[in-house]
Write a protein that holds these residues in place. Structure first.
Motif, PDB file in Angstrom:
ATOM      1  N   ARG A   1       6.261   4.050  -8.461  1.00 36.71           N
ATOM      2  CA  ARG A   1       6.581   5.592  -8.988  1.00 36.71           C
ATOM      3  C   ARG A   1       5.712   6.601  -8.033  1.00 36.71           C
ATOM      4  O   ARG A   1       6.112   7.577  -7.904  1.00 36.71           O
ATOM      5  CB  ARG A   1       6.200   5.702 -10.452  1.00 36.71           C
ATOM      6  CG  ARG A   1       7.060   4.739 -11.347  1.00 36.71           C
ATOM      7  CD  ARG A   1       6.866   4.964 -12.615  1.00 36.71           C
ATOM      8  NE  ARG A   1       7.501   3.997 -13.558  1.00 36.71           N
ATOM      9  CZ  ARG A   1       7.255   2.918 -13.949  1.00 36.71           C
ATOM     10  NH1 ARG A   1       6.049   2.474 -13.835  1.00 36.71           N
ATOM     11  NH2 ARG A   1       8.143   2.031 -14.751  1.00 36.71           N
ATOM     12  N   ASN A   2       4.518   6.363  -7.921  1.00 34.30           N
ATOM     13  CA  ASN A   2       3.552   6.960  -7.115  1.00 34.30           C
ATOM     14  C   ASN A   2       4.184   7.307  -5.777  1.00 34.30           C
ATOM     15  O   ASN A   2       3.860   8.243  -5.016  1.00 34.30           O
ATOM     16  CB  ASN A   2       2.078   6.532  -7.017  1.00 34.30           C
ATOM     17  CG  ASN A   2       1.500   6.580  -8.418  1.00 34.30           C
ATOM     18  OD1 ASN A   2       1.853   7.416  -9.192  1.00 34.30           O
ATOM     19  ND2 ASN A   2       0.462   5.679  -8.617  1.00 34.30           N
ATOM     20  N   ALA A   3       5.003   6.058  -5.004  1.00 30.94           N
ATOM     21  CA  ALA A   3       5.347   6.248  -3.581  1.00 30.94           C
ATOM     22  C   ALA A   3       6.900   6.977  -3.870  1.00 30.94           C
ATOM     23  O   ALA A   3       7.549   7.206  -2.625  1.00 30.94           O
ATOM     24  CB  ALA A   3       5.634   4.910  -3.047  1.00 30.94           C
ATOM     25  N   GLY A   4       6.989   7.681  -4.785  1.00 31.78           N
ATOM     26  CA  GLY A   4       8.469   8.659  -4.996  1.00 31.78           C
ATOM     27  C   GLY A   4       9.764   7.790  -5.064  1.00 31.78           C
ATOM     28  O   GLY A   4      10.664   8.403  -5.285  1.00 31.78           O
TER      29      GLY A   4
ATOM     30  N   THR B   1      12.475   6.123  -7.672  1.00 29.38           N
ATOM     31  CA  THR B   1      12.951   6.295  -9.206  1.00 29.38           C
ATOM     32  C   THR B   1      13.398   4.881  -9.733  1.00 29.38           C
ATOM     33  O   THR B   1      13.710   4.053  -9.091  1.00 29.38           O
ATOM     34  CB  THR B   1      13.962   7.501  -9.256  1.00 29.38           C
ATOM     35  OG1 THR B   1      15.319   6.922  -8.533  1.00 29.38           O
ATOM     36  CG2 THR B   1      13.466   8.528  -8.529  1.00 29.38           C
TER      37      THR B   1
ATOM     38  N   GLU C   1       3.714   1.082 -11.090  1.00 31.01           N
ATOM     39  CA  GLU C   1       3.234   2.587 -11.070  1.00 31.01           C
ATOM     40  C   GLU C   1       3.023   2.759  -9.557  1.00 31.01           C
ATOM     41  O   GLU C   1       3.419   4.152  -9.141  1.00 31.01           O
ATOM     42  CB  GLU C   1       1.713   2.358 -11.644  1.00 31.01           C
ATOM     43  CG  GLU C   1       1.055   3.662 -11.850  1.00 31.01           C
ATOM     44  CD  GLU C   1       1.863   4.789 -12.713  1.00 31.01           C
ATOM     45  OE1 GLU C   1       1.674   6.101 -12.534  1.00 31.01           O
ATOM     46  OE2 GLU C   1       2.571   4.233 -13.300  1.00 31.01           O
ATOM     47  N   ALA C   2       2.595   2.050  -8.652  1.00 31.48           N
ATOM     48  CA  ALA C   2       2.585   2.372  -7.109  1.00 31.48           C
ATOM     49  C   ALA C   2       3.833   2.642  -6.641  1.00 31.48           C
ATOM     50  O   ALA C   2       4.008   3.419  -5.977  1.00 31.48           O
ATOM     51  CB  ALA C   2       1.998   0.809  -6.432  1.00 31.48           C
TER      52      ALA C   2
ATOM     53  N   SER D   1       0.892  -1.242   0.017  1.00 31.63           N
ATOM     54  CA  SER D   1      -0.085   0.079  -0.063  1.00 31.63           C
ATOM     55  C   SER D   1       0.851   1.191  -0.038  1.00 31.63           C
ATOM     56  O   SER D   1       2.038   1.303   0.171  1.00 31.63           O
ATOM     57  CB  SER D   1      -0.819   0.004   1.204  1.00 31.63           C
ATOM     58  OG  SER D   1      -0.030   0.271   2.127  1.00 31.63           O
ATOM     59  N   PRO D   2       0.273   2.496  -0.127  1.00 29.71           N
ATOM     60  CA  PRO D   2       0.958   3.571  -0.263  1.00 29.71           C
ATOM     61  C   PRO D   2       1.726   3.698   1.252  1.00 29.71           C
ATOM     62  O   PRO D   2       2.801   4.163   1.162  1.00 29.71           O
ATOM     63  CB  PRO D   2       0.052   4.793  -0.457  1.00 29.71           C
ATOM     64  CG  PRO D   2      -0.978   4.045  -1.257  1.00 29.71           C
ATOM     65  CD  PRO D   2      -1.091   2.581  -0.712  1.00 29.71           C
TER      66      PRO D   2
END
Length: 246
Positions: free
Chosen positions: A217-220, A222, A214-215, A184-185
């Motif tokens: 990337r969304n969590a920051g 790289t 994608e999760a 999860s995030p």
């Protein structure tokens, strides 16, 4: 893993799985079984497998993807990092720990395992054939605790250069409901907080997951990418890799 003389009961031409140990713990039932070897072929290696709540988790038949989990994380670290510390989430059948201990470039090697039975099978049981040398390595340490809780508590505030996580069948198929939170995030944020700048998160999965990429990337994270390991049947195993920004 050195061949082990099989002693299972057999049905027909194929050796039937035999239960070595069965335990009921706080997260449900966990079972160690052995299988392999045809009758009359005592030199055939026995394969050990771990079953959790009736669902197959892993066995000692291959180990390529578990070893890749460690190798890919080390390769993805910034050049010149000295004696990086690695946390391995999940002891399993021991392939990841054994691989880390075989690599002299690693510094501290910490394994978090919540199932006491699994730890016992390595320390005094048949899985010691995989992990005995690694457990004897002075760099290695086993923590008997839940990984998700460990990452989120003060007790888990140590920073690591790599987190190599293999606690379930992957982000798209968890055997234990509580493990969902790791992907999860909030769970990914906890992973990121435990990494040093430029540190690497490596996550094993029973199948590639574009949604998990994608999760990440969304969590920051790289440098998100996936390495696949072909298997005999079905979709390939996968190791998802991502880096914390410097």
């Amino acid at each position: 893993m050195a061949p082990v003389t099989p002693t299972p009961e057999t049905t027909g031409a194929q050796a039937a799985p035999r239960t070595i140990d069965r335990r009921e713990g706080p997260y449900g039932e966990v079972v160690l079984r052995e299988r392999g070897g045809l009758p009359g072929t005592p030199a055939a290696p026995v394969i050990y497998e771990i079953i959790a709540n009736g669902c197959f988790l892993m066995d000692t038949s291959d180990g390529r993807s578990e070893r890749l989990l460690i190798d890919a994380a080390l390769d993805a670290l910034p050049a010149g990092r000295t004696a990086p510390a690695v946390l391995i989430g999940g002891l399993g059948v021991g392939f990841s720990l054994a691989r880390a201990a075989q690599e002299p470039r690693w510094g501290r090697i910490v394994v978090v395992e919540r199932e006491e039975a699994v730890i016992d099978w390595h320390r005094t049981g048949p899985l010691s054939a995989v992990s005995a040398a690694a457990l004897a390595d002075p760099r290695s340490e086993i923590l008997h605790t839940d990984l998700v809780a460990h990452l989120r508590t003060e007790a888990g505030r140590d920073a690591y250069d790599a987190l190599c996580l293999d606690i379930d069948n992957g982000p798209d198929w968890t055997v234990t409901e509580d493990n969902d939170s790791l992907y999860s995030p909030d769970g990914l944020a906890a992973c990121r907080d435990r990494l040093t700048p430029g540190g690497v998160l490596a996550v094993w999965s029973a199948q590639p997951s574009p949604a998990f990429e994608e999760a990440l990337r969304n969590a920051g994270f790289t440098g998100v990418h996936t390495q696949e390991i072909p298997v005999v049947r079905g979709v390939p195993d996968a190791v998802h890799l991502a880096r914390k920004g410097a």
